[in-house]
Design a protein around this motif. Structure first.
Motif, PDB file in Angstrom:
ATOM      1  N   GLY A 176      -2.811 -13.529  -1.670  1.00  0.00           N
ATOM      2  CA  GLY A 176      -2.468 -13.257  -0.277  1.00  0.00           C
ATOM      3  C   GLY A 176      -2.415 -11.779   0.068  1.00  0.00           C
ATOM      4  O   GLY A 176      -2.286 -11.419   1.238  1.00  0.00           O
ATOM      5  N   GLU A 177      -2.499 -10.907  -0.920  1.00  0.00           N
ATOM      6  CA  GLU A 177      -2.464  -9.460  -0.680  1.00  0.00           C
ATOM      7  C   GLU A 177      -3.801  -9.009  -0.095  1.00  0.00           C
ATOM      8  O   GLU A 177      -4.857  -9.522  -0.486  1.00  0.00           O
ATOM      9  CB  GLU A 177      -2.214  -8.740  -2.009  1.00  0.00           C
ATOM     10  N   PRO A 178      -3.791  -8.056   0.859  1.00  0.00           N
ATOM     11  CA  PRO A 178      -5.066  -7.550   1.399  1.00  0.00           C
ATOM     12  C   PRO A 178      -5.932  -6.974   0.277  1.00  0.00           C
ATOM     13  O   PRO A 178      -5.430  -6.368  -0.667  1.00  0.00           O
ATOM     14  CB  PRO A 178      -4.647  -6.452   2.365  1.00  0.00           C
ATOM     15  N   LEU A 179      -7.238  -7.168   0.396  1.00  0.00           N
ATOM     16  CA  LEU A 179      -8.183  -6.719  -0.623  1.00  0.00           C
ATOM     17  C   LEU A 179      -8.862  -5.428  -0.177  1.00  0.00           C
ATOM     18  O   LEU A 179      -8.914  -5.117   1.016  1.00  0.00           O
ATOM     19  CB  LEU A 179      -9.225  -7.811  -0.862  1.00  0.00           C
TER      20      LEU A 179
ATOM     21  N   LYS B 173      -8.902  -2.178   4.201  1.00  0.00           N
ATOM     22  CA  LYS B 173      -8.380  -3.435   3.661  1.00  0.00           C
ATOM     23  C   LYS B 173      -8.896  -4.599   4.494  1.00  0.00           C
ATOM     24  O   LYS B 173      -9.107  -4.481   5.701  1.00  0.00           O
ATOM     25  CB  LYS B 173      -6.843  -3.445   3.686  1.00  0.00           C
TER      26      LYS B 173
ATOM     27  N   GLU C 247      -9.299  -9.327   4.375  1.00  0.00           N
ATOM     28  CA  GLU C 247      -8.974 -10.581   3.707  1.00  0.00           C
ATOM     29  C   GLU C 247     -10.175 -11.512   3.788  1.00  0.00           C
ATOM     30  O   GLU C 247     -11.021 -11.373   4.659  1.00  0.00           O
ATOM     31  CB  GLU C 247      -7.732 -11.227   4.325  1.00  0.00           C
TER      32      GLU C 247
ATOM     33  N   LEU D  22     -15.315 -11.670   5.647  1.00  0.00           N
ATOM     34  CA  LEU D  22     -14.121 -10.861   5.526  1.00  0.00           C
ATOM     35  C   LEU D  22     -13.595 -10.530   6.907  1.00  0.00           C
ATOM     36  O   LEU D  22     -14.349 -10.344   7.846  1.00  0.00           O
ATOM     37  CB  LEU D  22     -14.369  -9.596   4.698  1.00  0.00           C
ATOM     38  N   LYS D  23     -12.279 -10.523   7.005  1.00  0.00           N
ATOM     39  CA  LYS D  23     -11.606 -10.148   8.244  1.00  0.00           C
ATOM     40  C   LYS D  23     -11.000  -8.775   8.008  1.00  0.00           C
ATOM     41  O   LYS D  23     -10.157  -8.593   7.135  1.00  0.00           O
ATOM     42  CB  LYS D  23     -10.517 -11.157   8.596  1.00  0.00           C
TER      43      LYS D  23
ATOM     44  N   LEU E 202      -8.683  -5.771   8.233  1.00  0.00           N
ATOM     45  CA  LEU E 202      -7.279  -5.568   8.570  1.00  0.00           C
ATOM     46  C   LEU E 202      -6.985  -4.103   8.864  1.00  0.00           C
ATOM     47  O   LEU E 202      -6.139  -3.789   9.699  1.00  0.00           O
ATOM     48  CB  LEU E 202      -6.380  -6.039   7.420  1.00  0.00           C
TER      49      LEU E 202
END
Length: 131
Positions: free
Chosen positions: A90-93, A104, A106, A116-117, A119
């Motif tokens: 669940g941590e931003p990548l 970053k 997700e 990918l979204k 952030l």
């Protein structure tokens, strides 16, 4: 450096050739670069370097995480093996362009593909290339 039209035509017609790259090269050729010396700063501004830089294709990746393992651990990997990564679920990548972190994001599902979204975007200033 001179860019001749037949070379550009061959590049754009090549199977798997990159149309965006060919378009940038064509635009540079039509701007009339000098043959012997690199363009002076004023000439670079006339080329619209910032506009050209924005059209260069890059690779955008999303880094899921990493794990430091020994070669012995690697040798013992099997189809059902699980390797724990250094990122919490669940941590931003980390989003990267050509290997350089730029923000970053997700993971999301986009149709039948992963996507990918975004952030956060940081450290990316394409306007710094503008004359």
């Amino acid at each position: 450096m001179s860019i001749d039209s037949p070379a550009l035509d061959a590049l754009s017609a090549a199977p798997g050739g990159d149309d965006a790259f060919a378009a940038v090269m064509q635009e540079m050729a039509s701007a009339g670069q000098a043959e012997a010396a690199p363009p002076a700063p004023a000439a670079a501004a006339a080329l619209g370097l910032g506009r050209l830089m924005r059209r260069i294709p890059v690779t955008l990746t999303l880094e899921l995480g990493s794990a430091e393992v020994s070669l012995e651990d690697v040798a013992q990997l099997r189809p059902d093996s699980v390797v724990e990564l250094d990122v919490l679920a669940g941590e931003p990548l980390t989003m990267k362009i050509n290997g350089v972190a730029i923000g970053k994001a997700e993971v999301v599902v986009s149709g039948e593909n992963y996507g990918l979204k975004v952030l956060e975007v940081s450290g990316l200033d394409l306007d710094s290339f503008a004359p």
